[in-house]
Structures are given as C-alpha cells and as structure tokens.
Design an enzyme around this catalytic site. Sequence first.
Site, PDB file in Angstrom:
ATOM      1  CG  ASN A 635      41.534 -11.629  -3.631  1.00 58.24           C
ATOM      2  OD1 ASN A 635      41.448 -10.435  -3.927  1.00 58.24           O
ATOM      3  ND2 ASN A 635      42.518 -12.401  -4.070  1.00 58.24           N
ATOM      4  CD  GLN A 642      31.769 -13.243  -8.837  1.00 64.53           C
ATOM      5  OE1 GLN A 642      31.836 -13.017 -10.032  1.00 64.53           O
ATOM      6  NE2 GLN A 642      31.647 -14.461  -8.359  1.00 64.53           N
ATOM      7  CD  GLU A 709      24.554 -17.031  -8.392  1.00 68.46           C
ATOM      8  OE1 GLU A 709      23.823 -16.753  -9.349  1.00 68.46           O
ATOM      9  OE2 GLU A 709      25.525 -17.807  -8.473  1.00 68.46           O
TER      10      GLU A 709
HETATM   11 MO1  MOS Z   1      25.203 -19.489 -11.314  1.00 64.67          MO
HETATM   12  S1  MOS Z   1      23.346 -19.299 -12.149  1.00 64.67           S
HETATM   13  O1  MOS Z   1      24.689 -20.181  -9.908  1.00 64.67           O
HETATM   14  O2  MOS Z   1      26.094 -20.462 -12.306  1.00 64.67           O
END
Ligand code: MOS
Length: 744
Positions: A635, A642, A709
Amino acid sequence: MSANAIGRPLVRVDGRAKVTGAVRYAAEFNQKGQAYAVIVGATVGIGRITEIDSTAVSRMPGVIAVIDHLNAPRLAYREHRGAIDPSVGERLHVLQDDQVRFYGQPVALVVADTLDQAERAAAALRVTYAAGRPVVDPSDPKAQAVIPQAATRPGSRIQADKSRGDADGALARAAVKVDATYDLARENHNPMEPHATVAAWNGDRLTLWSKSQFVVNEQAEIAAIFGIAAENVQVICPFIGGAFGTSLRTWPHVSLAAIAARQAARPVKLVLTRKQMFLTTGHRPRSVQRVALGATADGKLTSLIHEGTGETSRYEQFIEALTSVSSFLYSCPNVRTRYRLLPLDTGTPIYMRAPGEASGVFALECAMDELSYALGIDPIELRRRNEPQIDEGENKPFSSRSLMKCYDLGAERFGWSRRDPRPRSMRDRRLLTGMGVASASYPAIHSPSSARVRLLANGIVEVEVAASDMGPGTYTSMTQVAADMLGLPVEQIHLALGRSDFPPAPPHGGSQTMASVGSAIRAACIAAQEQAARRALADRRSAVFGAPLDGVQWNEGRLRRRGDASPGERYRDIVASAGQPIEARASSQRDAEVARRYSMHAFGAVFAEVEVDPDLGTIRVRRAIGAYGAGRIVNPRLATSQCTGGMVGGIGMALMERTVLDPRDGRPVNAHLADYLVPVNLDVARLEAHFVDEQDPHVNPLGVKGLGEIALVGMAPAIANAVFHATGKRVRRLPIRIEDVLSP
Ligand code: MOS
C-alpha cells in the site's frame, strides 16, 4: 475494489474508527467494579529495602491493598523461553525480594477504589532503603564490558565477533584512513499511548486487556510467571497507540496488575504515568562505537573495523544488531566487527525502532562520509566504488539488493548535483545549509505465522490472527492481502487482530508482520479457496459439479471451469448451499533452503538538507528524501506514511532524543515530554519517501521486505553528515547539540 487490492493506496480501513474514538485501547477496557493500582518505584539506584511502613497507608480512604515483597504472593517464574529473546531467562522477579536493582524498580503496589485514592496512598507510602551508588554511566571505570552470550551461538544473526581477512593489518597499511568513535544517547520510545493493563480473574482464568505488540508471548510469559496453564490466560489488544518496540516484552506492570486483581478479588486497572514509561519498560541502549576504515587512494575499501558496546542491565543481557550491517553493506576484503555489552545498574533495554541497525549504521555511515572527505570523493561515488556483488560476510548472494538504484533515484529527486561539496560553502542568506546522505539497511525477516479464514454465507470473510497493529496500518494491508487473494472487495473482509486465542503470529516488530502474517493470511485464503472448490465440485447443484480440482479456477471471487465464460459460483453461494461456513487455517514460514542460500535485506538511501544558524547554533532539517528498495509495496500510501514516520524518528535521534540519568542514583532526570524532546511539526519540514521497483521472488510469497525499521535507519547519519557539510563540524555524539555546533 476487488482483485489487485495489493499495490493500491487504500486509506486505512480503521481510520474513521480511530479518529472518531470508536476503537478501544488497553486502558479503555473498563470492567465492572474495577479497582485501580498504582506502582511505587524505588527512589534509590541500588540497594536493599529496609522498611516499608504500610499501616497508615492501608487505612487511607478507599485503599484495598498495599502489596510489597513481604506480602506479595511467591510467583512461579517458570522457565519460559521468551520468543522475543531466548537469551532472556532472568526477567525481573517483581516484589519477590528486598533487592533494588535500578531506580524506579517497582517496590510496592497500592490498590484502591479510585485512581485518585490509589495515587494519594502511593505517594504517602514510606519506604526506607540501604542504598548504594549505582553504576549507570558507560564511562564509569567500574563498568566492565562483557561478551554477550547469545551472540556467541553459531548461526546467530548477531555475532559478538566476526571477521574476514586481516582488518587491523590492512588498516595499518591503508593509504587513507578514518578512525573515529561515536557516542549515542539512551533513548526512550515515548509512544502516545502509555503502557496499560486491565486484569480480571475468573477463578483460575485470567483475562488481560493489555497493551502488547505480542499477545501470544504475553500469554505465555504471564502463564509462566504465575505457574498456570497458558490456555487459562487470555490477552486482548486490538489496537495500539504507538509502541516502537516498548511493548514487545511483557514488563513488570502486567504481572503487578494481575497480582493486584487477585489480591483485591476485583478487576484492576494499572496505567503507567509518562514518568514511569522511562523506568521499567525498556529503552534504546546507549552505545559507544569505534569505526575505522582504510582505503586505497581511489576509494576502494581495504579495511573495515566496527567495535560497538551497548548498555544492558545487570540481571539480563539485551542484545541487538549493533555491528551486523558492517559485515555486508560494502565490499571489503578485511573486516572485523566486535560487539560487547556493558552491564549497568539500570532496567533492561529493549528493541527500539530499528534496534541495533539504526545505531550501528549511524557510526558506519558517518565514517563513510568522513572517508569521502579524506579521499576527496563524492560520498555517493564512494559507495558506488564499494558496492558488493554478494554478501561478503555470509558469502552468499543477496535475494535482491537495490542500494545503488536507491542512490540514483534519491539523488535525482533530492537534487544532489546542486551540492557544492566543500564544507561551509552553501548558504541561504545568513543561514548555513548542508546536504548529507547515508545508506540504510534492515533484514527482511519472515517468521512462522498462522492465520484463520472463515467464509460466511452473507459474503463476509472473517480473518483472524493474533498479530498486533501498533499503527503502521496492519489492519489495512492485511485486508488488502485477503481481498486480493480471494478476489473480493475489501469491504467484505473483516479482519480481527490482537487476541491470544487467535492463530499465533510472531512479534509485531522487526518489520516482519507484512511478510510473516501477510504470507499466513495468503496461505489461509488459498486453503479456504481449495475447501470451497472441493465442496462445489462435490455438490450436484453446482455448475462445476464433477470437475477435477485442477479443472476449475477462481477469478474475481468466482469459481468456474477452466475456459468457461459462465458467471461462475461465488464463495457465498457455495457456503450457502453447504449450509455452514468454510473455515481454513494455515501457516507460513520461510523455506529453510531459501534461507540458507540467500542473504535477505531491504536497502535504502537517505538524503537530508539542514540549515544551521551560525550565531545561535540551532539546526533545522529543511527536507529529507528516503529512497527504498523494500520489495513489493502493498500500500503506497501507508508505506509512505511508515517511511516518513521513521524519518521523523531519525530527526529525533539526530537532534533531540536523549534520556539523561543522574549519576548519583540513576534517576532519569528528564522523564517527561517537556525535557525529553521529540520532533514536533515545526521540526519536521518536508519529508518524502520513494520506492524503487523491486521484485524479490525469494523473500516470501508476497515479495515484501518490511518497512518499519529501515524507515529510521540512515536518517540520523544523513542529518549528521549534512550538519558537517553545513558547518565543517564533525559531531560524533548524538543528539547533536547547539554547543557542538557553536564550539570552535
Ligand atoms: Mo520494532 S523495535 O521491531 O517494535
């Protein structure tokens, strides 16, 4: 919208419910007759409780119970190999003895009819200690580094020591070298939603409405702590108001809520204050890292040394991938990485968004920038000259790697060619401006997950999995996967998350939810389709009756004989004619052979432009662009959100976030959002995320690599490198402060 839901910029399916207050977070699951618990934390950094005088407090209005180590139940604390980190076996045994291991450790619990009464009583409770002086500063000579035990296991992604070639010899002989030390502050996650647990016992059965990124682990952990069967514990957490890793583990407040509810014989609510969020729920460990790079005069790396030490507690070894990226990000024949821990008198750290990678890549990518200046080579060109063909640390190919494509795309969108490479050469009126760049990388993890799909006669499809959604849009992206697989409109998919009695999922962290849970939902949809097809094939009333399984196919939610143009049969028709729902459960995990054969990571290139006031030393990020190669983007709207959200975290890491401990007692002195700074809108400016087209057939059936991440990795070094470009000051300590820039 039906098939091909994957890839569309769908708005959040839960967006309306969230902004209208219709969804419930942990603290909002009020139970009839509930009492309130408030934690009393140690006010010394290390020592022993000598006296707790609870007599007077017990008589205060509304007080139901005052619980401390003398009257708390002895808990089982059964061995439980936490799925989060198997090395953690010694979790804090809360209220089980008189020892104080760190400032803020819970030493007592007050339960009362109202929150106000519980707070007043907790404030009045007098605890006397025999206190010592804790070791909380990494530079304290009493702090002694140790080898992280879990990082000595063969095959561990995190290796205490790893090397190839002769890095030290090659460094000594290198034509050009950089050797520097980087010091990164401790950070606290500070999500908007506080940790909260509402606990209710019904006989031997415990229900926890509890903020958790990993409800099945919380269930197993609490069962182990109380010595009861896991099926007697139910953990419910449908929504999370941000977490960034702090809710991956089950912290003492969860057991305390359960203890309180048992003692009070009523449901109990326990919500941490913002201040308490700095004490017992983990933090990004402070780290000190040395990176030494050696290169030929034309910029080929000949040596890479990365030594990093992260803080941990005295009672547990918390490990993260601090030095891991350095073994594969660039081509280099001689590489040595070393990772150590420094046990201190503090609570145990925990993963915080891009744990390890964000800190480790900061050091490596600042060192690469320093090397580019030592060589007089453009920093992107330097990376191009050291782009590896394979993962040289593991000696295997990457499943896909788009780092250079990310640099090309990012440089073009950012306008890198407009940069004058000379430090302190660019200005906007009286402000110094600077542009910096850095690489980003994070592993593409795919952990075992399962999911259940139920096709109903009204056309609705129920999907259930014990995963959480801390904010990235998991409800939406998983709905898209199911809609796509089944060829149905997204409105017909009803996804439920966050219950420990749903099919188990891995932790909602480590950027693995899309890959792991998405693949499980995909598999469950396929299993449901097959069941539906089998039913139709065996049903005399069906148009496909008698056809072989491979003689039919699903298309746009309809089952037809192959090559047949008839309208076909819908799921709901098949369910209706069978008279009962079709339910399928399936699991997904990474193929071991694929895992053995390929190195799997997402990559990115992050560009930042800063302005620095030469008189005041204030630094602002003007704009930043991240370009990512993260496999398939389910998406684009959520993916952009994000990534820019992660970049905001990177601004915090580079310029603001720092938990300061009082060296006398280990107290976090800035445990509130007035003094623990996080970026606000004015600090954020213009952020863009772009995705290079990347097809990766190996990572998982969906071809996704995860974004949570990597979105934060690379941002802080890009900013620090931009600050150097703007000012000529190389700051190797985060967060960068005004005085760092102003000092001569
Ligand atoms: Mo994230 S540190 O993998 O919640």
